[in-house]
Structures are given as structure tokens and as C-alpha cells.
Design a protein around this motif. Structure first.
Motif, mmCIF file in Angstrom:
data_model
loop_
_atom_site.group_PDB
_atom_site.id
_atom_site.type_symbol
_atom_site.label_atom_id
_atom_site.label_comp_id
_atom_site.label_asym_id
_atom_site.label_seq_id
_atom_site.Cartn_x
_atom_site.Cartn_y
_atom_site.Cartn_z
ATOM 1 N N ILE A 112 0.834 -1.201 0.000
ATOM 2 C CA ILE A 112 0.000 0.000 0.000
ATOM 3 C C ILE A 112 0.870 1.252 0.000
ATOM 4 O O ILE A 112 0.860 2.041 -0.942
ATOM 5 C CB ILE A 112 -0.954 0.015 1.213
ATOM 6 N N ASP A 113 1.645 1.441 1.073
ATOM 7 C CA ASP A 113 2.525 2.606 1.184
ATOM 8 C C ASP A 113 3.355 2.437 2.452
ATOM 9 O O ASP A 113 2.911 1.786 3.407
ATOM 10 C CB ASP A 113 1.712 3.898 1.263
ATOM 11 N N GLY A 114 4.526 3.055 2.469
ATOM 12 C CA GLY A 114 5.351 2.973 3.669
ATOM 13 C C GLY A 114 5.586 1.537 4.069
ATOM 14 O O GLY A 114 6.145 0.745 3.305
ATOM 15 N N THR A 115 5.154 1.173 5.273
ATOM 16 C CA THR A 115 5.330 -0.200 5.755
ATOM 17 C C THR A 115 4.010 -0.965 5.789
ATOM 18 O O THR A 115 3.914 -2.014 6.422
ATOM 19 C CB THR A 115 5.947 -0.191 7.166
ATOM 20 N N LEU A 116 2.987 -0.469 5.104
ATOM 21 C CA LEU A 116 1.675 -1.100 5.130
ATOM 22 C C LEU A 116 1.445 -1.937 3.870
ATOM 23 O O LEU A 116 1.701 -1.501 2.756
ATOM 24 C CB LEU A 116 0.582 -0.039 5.233
ATOM 25 N N ALA A 117 0.944 -3.159 4.073
ATOM 26 C CA ALA A 117 0.565 -4.028 2.963
ATOM 27 C C ALA A 117 -0.767 -4.684 3.282
ATOM 28 O O ALA A 117 -1.147 -4.842 4.441
ATOM 29 C CB ALA A 117 1.636 -5.087 2.711
ATOM 30 N N ALA A 118 -1.494 -5.059 2.234
ATOM 31 C CA ALA A 118 -2.764 -5.774 2.375
ATOM 32 C C ALA A 118 -2.613 -7.147 1.741
ATOM 33 O O ALA A 118 -1.857 -7.332 0.781
ATOM 34 C CB ALA A 118 -3.900 -5.003 1.698
ATOM 35 N N PHE A 119 -3.352 -8.131 2.281
ATOM 36 C CA PHE A 119 -3.282 -9.473 1.723
ATOM 37 C C PHE A 119 -4.649 -10.136 1.805
ATOM 38 O O PHE A 119 -5.477 -9.809 2.661
ATOM 39 C CB PHE A 119 -2.231 -10.322 2.441
ATOM 40 N N ALA A 120 -4.882 -11.069 0.882
ATOM 41 C CA ALA A 120 -6.131 -11.819 0.832
ATOM 42 C C ALA A 120 -5.861 -13.258 1.233
ATOM 43 O O ALA A 120 -4.780 -13.801 0.970
ATOM 44 C CB ALA A 120 -6.714 -11.778 -0.575
ATOM 45 N N THR A 121 -6.858 -13.891 1.879
ATOM 46 C CA THR A 121 -6.676 -15.249 2.376
ATOM 47 C C THR A 121 -7.852 -16.141 1.995
ATOM 48 O O THR A 121 -8.933 -15.672 1.643
ATOM 49 C CB THR A 121 -6.537 -15.265 3.915
ATOM 50 N N GLY A 122 -7.613 -17.437 2.130
ATOM 51 C CA GLY A 122 -8.678 -18.425 1.976
ATOM 52 C C GLY A 122 -8.347 -19.652 2.795
ATOM 53 O O GLY A 122 -7.178 -20.026 2.941
ATOM 54 N N GLY A 123 -9.380 -20.278 3.385
ATOM 55 C CA GLY A 123 -9.197 -21.545 4.083
ATOM 56 C C GLY A 123 -8.624 -21.455 5.472
ATOM 57 O O GLY A 123 -8.020 -22.419 5.946
ATOM 58 N N LEU A 124 -8.819 -20.330 6.173
ATOM 59 C CA LEU A 124 -8.239 -20.157 7.499
ATOM 60 C C LEU A 124 -9.258 -20.419 8.610
ATOM 61 O O LEU A 124 -10.468 -20.263 8.424
ATOM 62 C CB LEU A 124 -7.681 -18.745 7.664
ATOM 63 N N VAL A 125 -8.737 -20.783 9.778
ATOM 64 C CA VAL A 125 -9.544 -20.913 10.978
ATOM 65 C C VAL A 125 -10.070 -19.538 11.375
ATOM 66 O O VAL A 125 -9.365 -18.527 11.257
ATOM 67 C CB VAL A 125 -8.709 -21.520 12.127
ATOM 68 N N ASN A 126 -11.305 -19.492 11.853
ATOM 69 C CA ASN A 126 -11.904 -18.233 12.304
ATOM 70 C C ASN A 126 -11.385 -17.911 13.706
ATOM 71 O O ASN A 126 -11.983 -18.275 14.720
ATOM 72 C CB ASN A 126 -13.423 -18.349 12.309
ATOM 73 N N GLN A 127 -10.252 -17.248 13.743
ATOM 74 C CA GLN A 127 -9.633 -16.869 15.013
ATOM 75 C C GLN A 127 -8.740 -15.653 14.793
ATOM 76 O O GLN A 127 -8.555 -15.206 13.658
ATOM 77 C CB GLN A 127 -8.808 -18.034 15.582
ATOM 78 N N ALA A 128 -8.233 -15.089 15.886
ATOM 79 C CA ALA A 128 -7.346 -13.928 15.794
ATOM 80 C C ALA A 128 -6.102 -14.290 14.987
ATOM 81 O O ALA A 128 -5.661 -15.440 15.000
ATOM 82 C CB ALA A 128 -6.963 -13.464 17.198
ATOM 83 N N PRO A 129 -5.547 -13.343 14.240
ATOM 84 C CA PRO A 129 -5.888 -11.915 14.268
ATOM 85 C C PRO A 129 -6.984 -11.491 13.291
ATOM 86 O O PRO A 129 -7.506 -10.395 13.401
ATOM 87 C CB PRO A 129 -4.564 -11.251 13.891
ATOM 88 N N LEU A 130 -7.364 -12.353 12.326
ATOM 89 C CA LEU A 130 -8.315 -11.909 11.306
ATOM 90 C C LEU A 130 -9.764 -12.143 11.698
ATOM 91 O O LEU A 130 -10.664 -11.460 11.205
ATOM 92 C CB LEU A 130 -8.012 -12.605 9.966
ATOM 93 N N ASN A 131 -10.022 -13.135 12.554
ATOM 94 C CA ASN A 131 -11.370 -13.379 13.078
ATOM 95 C C ASN A 131 -12.431 -13.510 11.985
ATOM 96 O O ASN A 131 -13.500 -12.905 12.050
ATOM 97 C CB ASN A 131 -11.764 -12.260 14.058
ATOM 98 N N GLY A 132 -12.128 -14.319 10.991
ATOM 99 C CA GLY A 132 -13.092 -14.595 9.940
ATOM 100 C C GLY A 132 -13.113 -13.601 8.810
ATOM 101 O O GLY A 132 -13.827 -13.802 7.819
ATOM 102 N N ASN A 133 -12.360 -12.518 8.917
ATOM 103 C CA ASN A 133 -12.253 -11.545 7.825
ATOM 104 C C ASN A 133 -11.138 -11.994 6.874
ATOM 105 O O ASN A 133 -10.006 -12.209 7.315
ATOM 106 C CB ASN A 133 -11.931 -10.158 8.376
ATOM 107 N N PRO A 134 -11.420 -12.146 5.585
ATOM 108 C CA PRO A 134 -10.412 -12.711 4.681
ATOM 109 C C PRO A 134 -9.352 -11.728 4.205
ATOM 110 O O PRO A 134 -8.402 -12.129 3.534
ATOM 111 C CB PRO A 134 -11.257 -13.203 3.503
ATOM 112 N N ILE A 135 -9.500 -10.427 4.525
ATOM 113 C CA ILE A 135 -8.480 -9.437 4.153
ATOM 114 C C ILE A 135 -7.745 -8.994 5.400
ATOM 115 O O ILE A 135 -8.361 -8.665 6.426
ATOM 116 C CB ILE A 135 -9.106 -8.202 3.479
ATOM 117 N N GLY A 136 -6.430 -8.998 5.323
ATOM 118 C CA GLY A 136 -5.610 -8.526 6.430
ATOM 119 C C GLY A 136 -4.756 -7.347 6.026
ATOM 120 O O GLY A 136 -4.408 -7.176 4.849
ATOM 121 N N LEU A 137 -4.429 -6.506 6.995
ATOM 122 C CA LEU A 137 -3.479 -5.409 6.821
ATOM 123 C C LEU A 137 -2.319 -5.666 7.753
ATOM 124 O O LEU A 137 -2.521 -5.945 8.944
ATOM 125 C CB LEU A 137 -4.131 -4.064 7.148
ATOM 126 N N VAL A 138 -1.108 -5.571 7.260
ATOM 127 C CA VAL A 138 0.067 -5.838 8.072
ATOM 128 C C VAL A 138 0.995 -4.632 8.042
ATOM 129 O O VAL A 138 1.285 -4.080 6.985
ATOM 130 C CB VAL A 138 0.809 -7.112 7.596
#
Length: 440
Positions: free
Chosen positions: A134-160
Motif C-alpha cells: 500500500i505505502d510505507g510499511t503497510l501491505a494488504a493481503f487476501a486469504t482463503g481456508g483459514l480458521v476463524n480466530q485472531a488476528p483476522l477473526n473470519g475476515n479474509p483481508i488482512g493489513l500488516v
């Protein structure tokens, strides 16, 4: 102009940092059945031939000891050449985003950032499907097939945050619980595009979602979407329908065929200097990495080990820093660049300095062999201010020839253009910086 460029570039031949060479492609691949070891491969943008394998990768990126499906599933590149690599792995495994730096073609550092755990599902695997810086030290990623738990808690898009390692979900009620197979970032709008699978079918819904989260807006539906990219004019590109690259109008959602490429396109990138898409096949029923121009794919290599699944382009030239305005804004034409890639033997390569107004003034093009960020005379100077090289006075809006001689060695030169202000906004204006990395 030809001889001036040869003279200044000869001062520092080969002074390129130890990352993926400018203008080249990086392909991620994973281990599956008899397809060979996964990992990362470096491919020349125009010369067909065998890829260069990155050495020193751990088993979680080569996949050789982590199960039948494991390894490097996607890759992105930061402005400084750092690679971000996302995994695919089997049930119960922890999925990581890896921040990888290179020394030559070997891994210098590999910092894994955990983002989730693979659930027990019908496919027996989970993935980070695509990453976007995205910019600086921020990136976005998409996921599939993960356990519904932290840190994403069922949301398939993460920001790191790559500096702190903090992972947070991008919360969009429309997408909760969905598996995503592709993601791209549109810098102009500040929004993400994602491809969400419909159940367990081959149908995908492509959505636009704000980077801050919230409701996702449906753009279109396609079959078998494996990668997304956003062109400079906002057009969305997708690898879809098994063997096609599709251009999508972001307003109407209307798809248009760009090219048909072999079988099972599994990764999609965009070469911004030319606007050409780059596609990689999955090696199971077909093989190869292709760059596409005028609707015609050109094979660069068919020898990538494992299952190729992602691709990143180390763009050259590319911008850095921010411009300084004085009532008129100035910028280099980078997407596309006049004359295409700065590759050895390209006599048509050119530099164009564009103004936001017809009243734009000619610019003094200045270069050096290192970047900087130094306030001087009311502008931010983005090249090394010590002994800069003045190339000449460039008119705004006109492409000026900057030919690359045949046999020219890889070189990095940093450029910036400075302009007089207007009567209503006196002072100086300046473009953002331009990193020009020549290719051989």
C-alpha cells in the motif's frame, strides 16, 4: 543527449543494490505432487531463458517437507526491493507473510509474520492468495481456508504493518467468511479489489472495498479468477476463465478480452513502464511465464520449478518521494514511460516531464547516483545534492530522447526536474524523484 547519458552513466557502472534486478519479474511457486520444489524465481523481462532460482529459502517457502501442498503462493515487492511472500500450506499449519531481503540471489533475511492457521477443509490447504503493498510499511493481503480466530477473526483481508509485525483485519461485512483468491490495490482511489469465491464453485464475485473497511461493492462476476492488477487508467485486469487475461471497466464492470494464454493462468502482474500484463501458468497442464503486448503472449520461460502461482514486477523506471508544487504540478510520465523499458539497445527510450497546466515551465533535469530528501530553496530535493549532474533544460509535456546503448550495464540513476513558479505562485516547483534502473 545520447552522448551525455553515456558519459554520466559510465561514472558508476553496475552500482545496483543487492535485490531483484530492476525491470525483472519475481515468480512465486509451491510444491505439489510431482511438480518439483517451490520457491522464488527471477525472470528477465524480455530475454527468453531459464529463470534464476533464489537460494536459501526455508521449507515453508519451498514446501518440500511441509506436506503435499506448501510453499510460496504469492509475492509483492516494496519500493526498496524487499519482497513480501505469502504461503500456501496444509491443514493445521500456520500461514505467514514473509519479509525477504536478498544478497545477490540468496536470502539475506527472512522475517515471517503469522497471519492465521489453516482450517480442516475439503481442499486440505489454506493460502495467502495475493499481496499488495500500500505505502510505507503497510501491505494488504487476501486469504482463503483459514480458521476463524485472531488476528483476522473470519475476515479474509488482512493489513500488516511490516515495521511492527502487527496484523489487523480489514472488516467488511460483505466478505466475512468468504475465501478470496485475488487482491489488488488501486492507488488512485485508495481502494482494494478482491475476488471472492462463490461457495465451492469456479464462480467468483469481484468486489471493490475501501481500505478503511466497510461495505464491498460488486463490480462483476467471472469464472476461475486467479489474479488481479490495476492499470494506471483505473482499468482492472484479471486472470480468469482458466486461460484468459481480462480487462474490466471499473465503473460498468464490463469485461473485455485482452489475451488468451495457454492453460490455467495462475498469477498476474503488470509491467507499468509499458502497461503490459504478465501472466504465469500453473505448470500442471501447461507451463510458462508470458509478457503480453497487443494481445499476443510471448513466452519468457517454461522452466519454473513447482507450481507457479504469483508474480511481481520490479518496475523501472519508478517514482519515489513527493513533488513540490508552486501552483502548477509536475510529474514524470511513468505509466507508461515513453519508449518503454530502459533496456540496453532501446534507442527509443525517452523521459517526459508533464505539467498540470498549459502554463507549465521548462524544467532543469538533474541527476545523481543516490537518492536524498533535503529541503533546499523551498523544494524537497530528492537526489543527492552533492555534485549533482545537470542533464539539461527539458520542455514540459514533450518526450525527450534518452537512448540506452546496446550492451549497456545495469545502472541506477536518480533524477528530478526543477521548475520556476508562476507569477501567482512564485518560487520553485519540483517533480517527485525518478529511479531509472537500466536493464541488460
Amino acid at each position: 543527449m545520447r552522448f551525455r547519458f553515456v558519459a554520466i552513466s559510465g561514472l558508476l557502472l553496475g552500482a545496483v543494490t543487492a535485490q531483484v534486478p530492476d525491470g525483472h519479474y519475481v515468480v512465486s511457486s509451491f510444491y505439489f505432487a510431482q511438480q518439483g520444489v517451490g520457491g522464488l524465481s527471477i525472470v528477465h523481462p524480455r530475454l527468453p531463458g531459464p529463470p534464476i532460482a533464489v537460494t536459501g529459502l526455508g521449507a515453508d517457502l519451498t514446501g518440500v517437507v511441509n506436506g503435499s501442498i506448501a510453499g510460496a503462493n504469492c509475492v509483492a515487492v516494496l519500493a526498496d526491493g524487499t519482497l513480501l511472500v505469502g504461503e500456501v500450506a496444509g491443514t493445521g499449519a500456520t500461514l505467514d507473510v514473509h519479509r525477504v531481503t536478498l544478497a545477490g540471489v540468496s536470502v539475506a533475511t527472512d522475517v515471517p509474520i503469522p497471519v492465521g492457521v489453516v482450517a480442516n477443509n475439503a481442499l486440505g490447504s489454506g493460502q495467502i492468495s495475493q499481496i499488495a503493498w500500500i505505502d510505507g510499511t503497510l501491505a494488504a493481503f487476501a486469504t482463503g481456508g483459514l480458521v476463524n480466530q485472531a488476528p483476522l477473526n473470519g475476515n479474509p483481508i488482512g493489513l500488516v504493518d511490516l515495521a511492527s509485525g502487527l496484523v489487523q483485519p480489514l472488516v467488511s461485512p460483505t466478505l466475512v467468511g468468504r475465501d478470496l483468491n485475488a487482491l489488488a490495490y488501486d492507488r488512485a482511489s485508495g481502494e482494494l479489489y478482491v475476488a471472492a469465491q462463490v461457495g465451492s464453485s469456479a464462480s467468483y464475485e469481484i468486489f471493490r472495498v475501501p481500505l478503511a473497511g466497510g461495505a464491498a461493492v460488486l463490480v462483476t462476476n467471472l469464472m476461475s479468477v486467479s489474479g488481479l492488477a490495476v492499470a494506471a487508467d483505473g482499468t482492472l485486469l484479471a486472470s480468469a476463465n482458466a486461460n484468459q487475461v481480462i480487462a474490466i471497466d471499473p465503473v460498468t464492470g464490463t469485461p473485455t478480452l485482452v489475451a488468451t494464454v495457454g492453460n490455467n493462468v495462475n498469477g498476474l502482474g503488470l509491467e507499468r513502464a509499458t502497461g503490459n500484463p504478465v501472466a504465469v501458468l500453473n505448470n500442471i497442464t501447461g507451463s510458462g511465464l508470458f509478457w503480453i503486448t497487443g494481445g499476443a503472449p510471448s513466452l519468457l520461460t517454461a522452466a519454473i520449478s513447482g507450481v507457479p502461482s504469483g508474480i511481481a514486477v520490479v518496475d523501472s523506471p519508478r517514482g519515489y518521494g513527493s513533488p513540490t508544487s508552486s501552483g502548477i504540478d509536475y510529474e514524470f510520465a511513468l505509466e507508461p514511460t515513453p519508449g518503454g523499458l530502459p533496456i540496453a539497445g532501446n534507442s527509443a527510450f525517452a523521459i517526459q516531464d508533464q505539467a498540470s497546466s498549459a502554463a507549465g515551465q521548462p524544467g532543469l533535469l538533474v541527476a545523481n547516483f543516490a537518492p536524498a530528501s533535503t529541503p533546499l530553496f523551498g523544494v524537497q530535493v530528492l537526489i543527492d545534492p552533492v555534485a549533482p549532474i545537470v542533464i539539461g533544460l527539458f520542455p514540459a509535456g514533450i518526450a525527450v530522447p534518452f537512448p540506452i546503448p546496446a550492451g549497456f550495464a545495469p545502472l541506477r540513476i536518480y533524477l528530478q526536474s526543477f521548475h520556476l513558479g508562476t507569477a501567482s505562485a512564485p518560487g520553485l516547483a519540483a517533480t517527485a524523484g525518478m529511479l531509472l534502473g537500466t536493464i541488460r
